[in-house]
Motif scaffolding. Structure first.
Motif, PDB file in Angstrom:
ATOM      1  N   HIS A  18    -114.226-108.983   9.532  1.00  0.00           N
ATOM      2  CA  HIS A  18    -115.291-109.537   8.712  1.00  0.00           C
ATOM      3  C   HIS A  18    -114.764-110.717   7.945  1.00  0.00           C
ATOM      4  CE1 HIS A  18    -119.000-110.118   6.745  1.00  0.00           C
ATOM      5  NE2 HIS A  18    -118.362-110.241   5.595  1.00  0.00           N
ATOM      6  N   ASP A  19    -115.179-111.844   8.382  1.00  0.00           N
ATOM      7  CA  ASP A  19    -114.659-113.063   7.799  1.00  0.00           C
ATOM      8  C   ASP A  19    -115.546-114.194   8.296  1.00  0.00           C
ATOM      9  OD1 ASP A  19    -112.909-114.295   6.192  1.00  0.00           O
ATOM     10  OD2 ASP A  19    -111.159-113.992   7.465  1.00  0.00           O
ATOM     11  N   HIS A  20    -115.416-115.342   7.683  1.00  0.00           N
ATOM     12  CA  HIS A  20    -116.175-116.477   8.141  1.00  0.00           C
ATOM     13  C   HIS A  20    -115.357-117.170   9.204  1.00  0.00           C
ATOM     14  CE1 HIS A  20    -117.373-115.377   4.107  1.00  0.00           C
ATOM     15  NE2 HIS A  20    -118.586-115.761   4.445  1.00  0.00           N
ATOM     16  N   PHE A  21    -116.009-117.737  10.176  1.00  0.00           N
ATOM     17  CA  PHE A  21    -115.244-118.341  11.269  1.00  0.00           C
ATOM     18  C   PHE A  21    -115.984-119.504  11.894  1.00  0.00           C
ATOM     19  CE2 PHE A  21    -117.923-116.824  14.671  1.00  0.00           C
ATOM     20  CZ  PHE A  21    -118.531-115.707  14.108  1.00  0.00           C
ATOM     21  N   GLU A  22    -115.222-120.410  12.483  1.00  0.00           N
ATOM     22  CA  GLU A  22    -115.808-121.504  13.235  1.00  0.00           C
ATOM     23  C   GLU A  22    -115.726-121.150  14.718  1.00  0.00           C
ATOM     24  OE1 GLU A  22    -112.560-122.976  11.597  1.00  0.00           O
ATOM     25  OE2 GLU A  22    -113.649-122.087   9.914  1.00  0.00           O
ATOM     26  N   PRO A  23    -116.607-121.729  15.519  1.00  0.00           N
ATOM     27  CA  PRO A  23    -116.637-121.440  16.952  1.00  0.00           C
ATOM     28  C   PRO A  23    -115.262-121.577  17.600  1.00  0.00           C
ATOM     29  CG  PRO A  23    -118.521-122.765  16.368  1.00  0.00           C
ATOM     30  CD  PRO A  23    -117.691-122.649  15.130  1.00  0.00           C
ATOM     31  N   GLU A  24    -114.556-122.627  17.278  1.00  0.00           N
ATOM     32  CA  GLU A  24    -113.262-122.876  17.894  1.00  0.00           C
ATOM     33  C   GLU A  24    -112.264-121.757  17.603  1.00  0.00           C
ATOM     34  OE1 GLU A  24    -112.469-125.061  20.053  1.00  0.00           O
ATOM     35  OE2 GLU A  24    -110.276-124.827  20.095  1.00  0.00           O
ATOM     36  N   ARG A  25    -112.255-121.325  16.347  1.00  0.00           N
ATOM     37  CA  ARG A  25    -111.344-120.246  15.976  1.00  0.00           C
ATOM     38  C   ARG A  25    -111.674-118.978  16.747  1.00  0.00           C
ATOM     39  NH1 ARG A  25    -110.001-118.353  10.389  1.00  0.00           N
ATOM     40  NH2 ARG A  25    -111.244-120.111   9.691  1.00  0.00           N
ATOM     41  N   LEU A  26    -112.964-118.718  16.872  1.00  0.00           N
ATOM     42  CA  LEU A  26    -113.394-117.528  17.606  1.00  0.00           C
ATOM     43  C   LEU A  26    -112.938-117.617  19.052  1.00  0.00           C
ATOM     44  CD1 LEU A  26    -115.065-114.906  17.483  1.00  0.00           C
ATOM     45  CD2 LEU A  26    -117.025-116.252  18.246  1.00  0.00           C
ATOM     46  N   TYR A  27    -113.107-118.782  19.612  1.00  0.00           N
ATOM     47  CA  TYR A  27    -112.692-118.999  20.995  1.00  0.00           C
ATOM     48  C   TYR A  27    -111.203-118.705  21.173  1.00  0.00           C
ATOM     49  CZ  TYR A  27    -110.981-121.568  25.025  1.00  0.00           C
ATOM     50  OH  TYR A  27    -110.332-121.914  26.175  1.00  0.00           O
ATOM     51  N   LEU A  28    -110.389-119.174  20.243  1.00  0.00           N
ATOM     52  CA  LEU A  28    -108.944-118.959  20.333  1.00  0.00           C
ATOM     53  C   LEU A  28    -108.584-117.475  20.197  1.00  0.00           C
ATOM     54  CD1 LEU A  28    -107.635-122.045  18.346  1.00  0.00           C
ATOM     55  CD2 LEU A  28    -107.622-121.668  20.827  1.00  0.00           C
ATOM     56  N   ARG A  29    -109.281-116.792  19.319  1.00  0.00           N
ATOM     57  CA  ARG A  29    -109.039-115.361  19.161  1.00  0.00           C
ATOM     58  C   ARG A  29    -109.320-114.618  20.459  1.00  0.00           C
ATOM     59  NH1 ARG A  29    -109.354-112.842  13.563  1.00  0.00           N
ATOM     60  NH2 ARG A  29    -109.605-110.959  14.796  1.00  0.00           N
ATOM     61  N   ILE A  30    -110.416-114.994  21.101  1.00  0.00           N
ATOM     62  CA  ILE A  30    -110.787-114.336  22.352  1.00  0.00           C
ATOM     63  C   ILE A  30    -109.762-114.648  23.435  1.00  0.00           C
ATOM     64  CG2 ILE A  30    -112.490-114.340  24.216  1.00  0.00           C
ATOM     65  CD1 ILE A  30    -114.620-114.780  22.021  1.00  0.00           C
ATOM     66  N   LYS A  31    -109.319-115.874  23.439  1.00  0.00           N
ATOM     67  CA  LYS A  31    -108.333-116.321  24.413  1.00  0.00           C
ATOM     68  C   LYS A  31    -107.059-115.485  24.311  1.00  0.00           C
ATOM     69  CE  LYS A  31    -106.688-120.751  26.157  1.00  0.00           C
ATOM     70  NZ  LYS A  31    -106.412-122.150  25.788  1.00  0.00           N
ATOM     71  N   ASN A  32    -106.699-115.155  23.092  1.00  0.00           N
ATOM     72  CA  ASN A  32    -105.484-114.370  22.871  1.00  0.00           C
ATOM     73  C   ASN A  32    -105.704-112.864  22.978  1.00  0.00           C
ATOM     74  OD1 ASN A  32    -103.901-116.602  22.464  1.00  0.00           O
ATOM     75  ND2 ASN A  32    -104.279-116.648  20.255  1.00  0.00           N
ATOM     76  N   SER A  33    -106.931-112.474  23.291  1.00  0.00           N
ATOM     77  CA  SER A  33    -107.186-111.046  23.439  1.00  0.00           C
ATOM     78  C   SER A  33    -107.132-110.703  24.913  1.00  0.00           C
ATOM     79  CB  SER A  33    -108.551-110.690  22.853  1.00  0.00           C
ATOM     80  OG  SER A  33    -109.588-111.090  23.719  1.00  0.00           O
ATOM     81  N   ASP A  34    -107.429-109.459  25.242  1.00  0.00           N
ATOM     82  CA  ASP A  34    -107.397-109.067  26.648  1.00  0.00           C
ATOM     83  C   ASP A  34    -108.652-109.502  27.398  1.00  0.00           C
ATOM     84  OD1 ASP A  34    -108.410-107.399  24.762  1.00  0.00           O
ATOM     85  OD2 ASP A  34    -108.127-105.556  25.907  1.00  0.00           O
ATOM     86  N   SER A  35    -109.766-109.619  26.687  1.00  0.00           N
ATOM     87  CA  SER A  35    -110.975-110.104  27.356  1.00  0.00           C
ATOM     88  C   SER A  35    -110.915-111.630  27.424  1.00  0.00           C
ATOM     89  CB  SER A  35    -112.236-109.661  26.612  1.00  0.00           C
ATOM     90  OG  SER A  35    -111.948-108.947  25.437  1.00  0.00           O
TER      91      SER A  35
END
Lengths: 142, 142
Positions: free
Chosen positions: A32-49
């Motif tokens: 739960h935090d505020h986020f920008e699209p790019e940051r979200l994209y990077l998080r997903i990239k570093n996850s398993d999905s």
DNA sequence: CTACATGCAAATAATTTGCATTAGC
DNA sequence: GCTAATGCAAATTATTTGCATGTAG
């Protein structure tokens, strides 16, 4: 729970629940935090999905449409989002020095706004209140 | 009057009062309305003075810095500005159907916000409150 | 099987910037 | 005259989109 809501939303629109959309939804609700699209994209990239930048943007628009996510601000740079499901309405204080975001909620404020709408003949559906200044830490330094 | 303020501002920063900056300033204060940079540029283009798009953007940033103009930021596309000098603080109601902007001001609201800041240890400098919904006309249609 | 979704890269759109030239002070 | 400002076009940044291919229902 949010999965169920999103699924219903998609179904109603004749859209499909793909793994990419699930990945975005999962990631958005994983913190739960505020986020920008790019940051979200990077998080997903570093996850398993995985999901492409384009899919992140596309899904984000759907999530906003479904009401599960809200746009908080349009900053100088990009948009800022937050997930809202399971997290009640609140407003934001943004520090102009360190950029930190503090959430707050005031019943009085909500009521006052309703009253203002009424007396203006305006049918208010939502609002964003953003107070800018210096947070507790930064006001001492500045 | 606003000319004087801007001139002082520039002087203090060792900047120059050019005809382009004058043109932008004049145009901004020639009407009271909300506007996007591009629209302002077009207005200037159709006037007797002239300034390039780049100068419009550059001057707009200076005007915000000087406090004569404020960003009303909150649209999908570009930034929205309004001149503030000679026009006291107010907030906005935006119609999601016709896009019309209604201004309002509430003393109570201002005080309540100060109170909220105080109780959060936040040194509030400014705020933007935006209520979205349907205006008087559109709520009947919708 | 048949829409709709995806990824990619190219397209848009708003704004900024580098640079050679011009103009305030 | 020195320094900052201009216009232009190219650069940047965030976001969207066209298209060939993949996949959920």
């Amino acid at each position: 729970m949010e999965n169920k809501i999103f699924q219903n939303f998609l179904e109603k629109k004749g859209l499909k629940l793909t793994k990419e959309r699930i990945a975005v939804l999962k990631e958005v609700f994983s913190f739960h935090d505020h986020f920008e699209p790019e940051r979200l994209y990077l998080r997903i990239k570093n996850s398993d999905s995985k999901a492409s930048r384009a899919s992140v943007y596309r899904t984000l628009n759907l999530l906003v449409e479904s009401g599960l996510v809200e746009k908080v601000t349009r900053t100088e740079k990009s948009n800022v989002y937050e997930h809202t499901f399971g997290h009640s309405h609140h407003d934001h204080m943004i520090c102009d020095r360190c950029g930190s975001i503090t959430e707050f909620y005031s019943e009085k404020l909500e009521n006052l706004q309703k009253e203002i709408c009424r007396s203006n003949g305006f049918d208010g559906k939502s609002h964003t209140l953003e107070i800018r200044g210096y947070c507790n830490k930064c006001k001492k330094i500045k």
